[in-house]
Structures are given as structure tokens and as C-alpha cells.
Motif scaffolding. Sequence first.
Motif, mmCIF file in Angstrom:
data_model
loop_
_atom_site.group_PDB
_atom_site.id
_atom_site.type_symbol
_atom_site.label_atom_id
_atom_site.label_comp_id
_atom_site.label_asym_id
_atom_site.label_seq_id
_atom_site.Cartn_x
_atom_site.Cartn_y
_atom_site.Cartn_z
ATOM 1 N N HIS A 10 0.833 -1.207 0.000
ATOM 2 C CA HIS A 10 0.000 0.000 0.000
ATOM 3 C C HIS A 10 0.862 1.251 0.000
ATOM 4 C CE1 HIS A 10 -2.532 3.173 1.838
ATOM 5 N NE2 HIS A 10 -3.503 2.582 1.138
ATOM 6 N N GLU A 11 1.936 1.239 0.783
ATOM 7 C CA GLU A 11 2.834 2.397 0.839
ATOM 8 C C GLU A 11 3.541 2.594 -0.487
ATOM 9 O OE1 GLU A 11 5.370 1.627 4.108
ATOM 10 O OE2 GLU A 11 3.886 2.192 5.644
ATOM 11 N N ARG A 12 3.973 1.485 -1.102
ATOM 12 C CA ARG A 12 4.633 1.608 -2.404
ATOM 13 C C ARG A 12 3.679 2.155 -3.451
ATOM 14 N NH1 ARG A 12 6.947 -3.454 -1.006
ATOM 15 N NH2 ARG A 12 5.405 -4.531 -2.287
ATOM 16 N N PHE A 13 2.436 1.683 -3.415
ATOM 17 C CA PHE A 13 1.440 2.189 -4.359
ATOM 18 C C PHE A 13 1.200 3.682 -4.138
ATOM 19 C CE2 PHE A 13 -3.030 3.180 -5.350
ATOM 20 C CZ PHE A 13 -3.030 2.891 -6.707
ATOM 21 N N GLY A 14 1.050 4.088 -2.883
ATOM 22 C CA GLY A 14 0.838 5.503 -2.577
ATOM 23 C C GLY A 14 2.003 6.360 -3.029
ATOM 24 N N THR A 15 3.220 5.856 -2.799
ATOM 25 C CA THR A 15 4.413 6.597 -3.234
ATOM 26 C C THR A 15 4.444 6.732 -4.751
ATOM 27 O OG1 THR A 15 5.666 5.808 -1.319
ATOM 28 C CG2 THR A 15 6.931 6.624 -3.202
ATOM 29 N N ALA A 16 4.092 5.647 -5.457
ATOM 30 C CA ALA A 16 4.092 5.679 -6.926
ATOM 31 C C ALA A 16 3.065 6.680 -7.451
ATOM 32 C CB ALA A 16 3.802 4.288 -7.476
ATOM 33 N N VAL A 17 1.883 6.708 -6.833
ATOM 34 C CA VAL A 17 0.846 7.652 -7.257
ATOM 35 C C VAL A 17 1.294 9.083 -6.995
ATOM 36 C CG1 VAL A 17 -1.495 8.461 -6.815
ATOM 37 C CG2 VAL A 17 -1.042 6.007 -6.994
#
Length: 496
Positions: A10-17
Motif C-alpha cells: 500500500h505504501e509503495r502504491f501511494g508513493t508511486a501515485v
Amino acid sequence: MTETTGQQAHERFGTAVRRRVAIDLRALAAFRIALGLLLLTNLLTRARYLGVFYTDSGAFPRSTLLATHPGANQVFTYLPDPWGPILLFPVAGAFALALVVGYRTRLATAISLVLLVLLHLRNPLVLNSGDLLLRSLLVWALFLPLDRRWSIDARRYDPGTDTTANVATAAVLIQVVLVYVINATYKVDGELWRSGEAVAHVFQADQLTYLLGDLLAEFPMVLMAATYLWMVLLVASPLLLVTTGWRRTLLTSVFVAVHAGMLVSMPIGLFPLISIAGLLLFSPPSAWTTAGRLVGDSALTDRVRRWTNRVEAAVSPSGRLWPQWPGVDRVVGGIATVLPAILLVLVLLSAGSIATDTALPEPVEKSLDTTNLQQRWQMFAPYPTSTTRWMAFPANTTAGTSVDAFYGGPPDLDRPASVDSTYPSNRWRKFFQSVREDDGGPYRTAFAAYLCEQWNREHETDLSRVAIYAGDERTDPFGGGTTDSGGRYLLRHECP
């Protein structure tokens, strides 16, 4: 372990967005300056024909406006004529200049938007896609920190980070991409776009080409390649949001180059420059850092800071440029967070409705109409024209002579050698197009009455009657020959 893995994902996805919707503060500053300059240019080009298009003595008086566009346009019943429109231009110019230098930026943006909407409402007959895009970008600009760099207001803030990411940055980037995506959906429905022939057909319409466009019109196979290139770019435009770093820089540069080509090929007003202004927002930090090294960013920043200090001292000798209103700042901050999210939902609903060809609920449609955020970006789609269109205005004087009431000299109904040169500006071309399409007649009648009054004011011999004539010539760029429609009279009007 599973919970930890899910949290990390979830954190990686948020960072990517966040990385993809983040905008460099220098890009926002360049965007602000571009918007201000575009507003000033827009005002200057319109001011050439202020009396014709925006006053009751012109070709589109308020009586015709209110009869054909009731509702919001009632505001013009309360503005004195001609002083209301005349004063609107310098006032709007002052706030556009404030936007350029970044002085009270959010206020300057809001008032510039209101004044631009008033200008659009006063004469909708001369609007084009560039006008609608400029208005949309100004709406999103209200919620962006445009004043953090290269502005007088920048002294209010600590240097902080070089980028910002929030709902507003995501919304403005999505808005720019949606222009291309929606236009792609319209073009895919067009047979000439799918076959690669569309641009060659458009370039046969002489009123839509100039400079490089007149030369390219002779090479239909080159224009076929251009059609396919543009279609590929439109379909691939979501990659502007997906890519980062040098890939985003490269893709953005290709879009900018295509719009620069439009600028020197087609007399379509400010649309290419407005599009380029929106594309500035996709420039990643690495691009601005590289550009800064080339131009000496630190020295330039120092010069800007010294200049803004002098301006601030002149504007506010006490040194208190901004009053401290913590409560107001909190309210504005809350609105700037919630409102763009609501508007973004409306924009996405509009885009989804067009892409799927489905109707929206009536409250949503009314909200989109009120905010003017409908995403109908057709632009030569799905059916591009290859018809050259010109106008003539043959008239008779009380002395028994024949003249052209608009161009002067003897009337000539034949196709001009250069049709584009017969339109005084892009606004006149749009106005003539509206007159052509006016089956009901109020636009034609108002313009004919204007021609009578204008001629009678400027000449010793009055006009007794005037006609509006429309000529058409269709050319197939792939060897199908030329078809002359012979033209038609749209109106015959007796002068008072």
C-alpha cells in the motif's frame, strides 16, 4: 507477516501515485506566468475588435445576446454600454499582470477567471476550444500553489520542498490528459481519421491553413503520416500520467513539438500555446534542474528576488504586504482541499459519459453546465472538413452603385485567391461560421444591421440594402477533384 506485506504494498502504491501526480514548484511558476501572458494576449487580440463584438453598436448587441442566450447572460443588462465592456479589458489586464508577477496570486487568479467568464458570456459566437481550455486551466489554477516560486508572494513561504502533490495537482494533470483522451474517442469514430486521410482533408480548407500549412497542403502523403502520428499520440496520452523522469520529459516534448507545428500551420488562435502551457506541468524536477544549470538558475533566482523586493517595497513601504488572517487562511485551505475533489469527480463523470456514450443524471449535467467543465473536446472530429468557405457582402447604395459592405470595393462572389487573408482574425472566422450556421436568422440580421450602420457612418453615400453571401469549394486531396457549390445567399436585408 501478511499484514506487513500488505502495508508495504500500500505504501509503495501511494508513493508511486504521489510521484506521478506531483508537480515541480518551478513548473507551477512557469504555468502561472504562461497563464498570465496568455490572458494578456487574449485581451489584446480581442481588444482590436472590442466595439464590434462587445458593444451594442457592434455586430452582436445585447438584444441579440439576450434573445439567443438567456439565463446567465442577464448579467449584461446591468452593465452600462459601452463603458462596461470597455472597462472590463484594462481591469482584466491588470489582474492578468498581477498573475504574471505573482502578486496576491490566488486573488488575481480568481478575479481573472470571473472576468474571463464574463468576456466569454458576452459573445459566445467567437469562442473556440482554446477559450474553453484556458477557462478550465484557470479553474484548477485556483487550487494550486502557483506563488511558491518566481513571484512576489514567494516571500511568504519557507523554501521547503521542490514539489507538491495533492488532489489539485492530480486534477489539473488529469484535465490536460483528458483533452487528448476525449478527442481520441471522437476521432476513432471518424472514418477519415482511421484511414489516415483526415489532416490532408483539413489542410484543403484554405481558411484553416497559413504559413507552413499552405506548403504542407500540397503533400497529402506527408499529412497522412501526420494523421497517424497524431492518432498514436492521442491514444498514448495517458502515458503522460503513467511515465516519470526522462520518459515523461521526452513524451511531453513530442506533444509540445506537435502543438508548435499547429501554431505555424493553422490560424486557430491561442489553442496551441494554451496546450503547451498545460504541458509545462508535466515537466519533472530533473528537467527544471537541467534547465537551471543551462541558464544559471541561482543567479537568475537572485535577480528575481532582488526585483520582487523592490516591487514589494514600492507596493507596501511598511513591509507588511500581507495581513495575517489565520482563520481565513484555514477556511481557504479547507476549500482548496475539498472543492477540487468534487470538481474532479464531475470532470471524470463527464469524460466517462462521453467515452461510453451514456447520459448523466440531470443534477450532474446541471452541475457541469454551471461549472463549464464539460469534456467535449471534439476539435475536427469525428468529421474533418475539406471545404474552403468564404463570405461576401454585396450591397447597393442610394446612389445606385454596388459595393461590398464589409471589405469595400466592388462586390466579388468568386473564391478569393487566399481565403484565410479575407478573415481579419480568428475571432472573425468563428463569428462568420456562427452567422453561416444561424438558420433562425438573429445573428445574420444583427450583422446585416451593423454593416448598414457602419457603412453609413463612414461613407457619404448610404446603403439601401445589403446581402450576406456564403461560398463553398470542396477539394479532395487524393485526386478526387474540386467541387464548387456555387454559393448561396443567406440573407437580404433592407437598410433603414
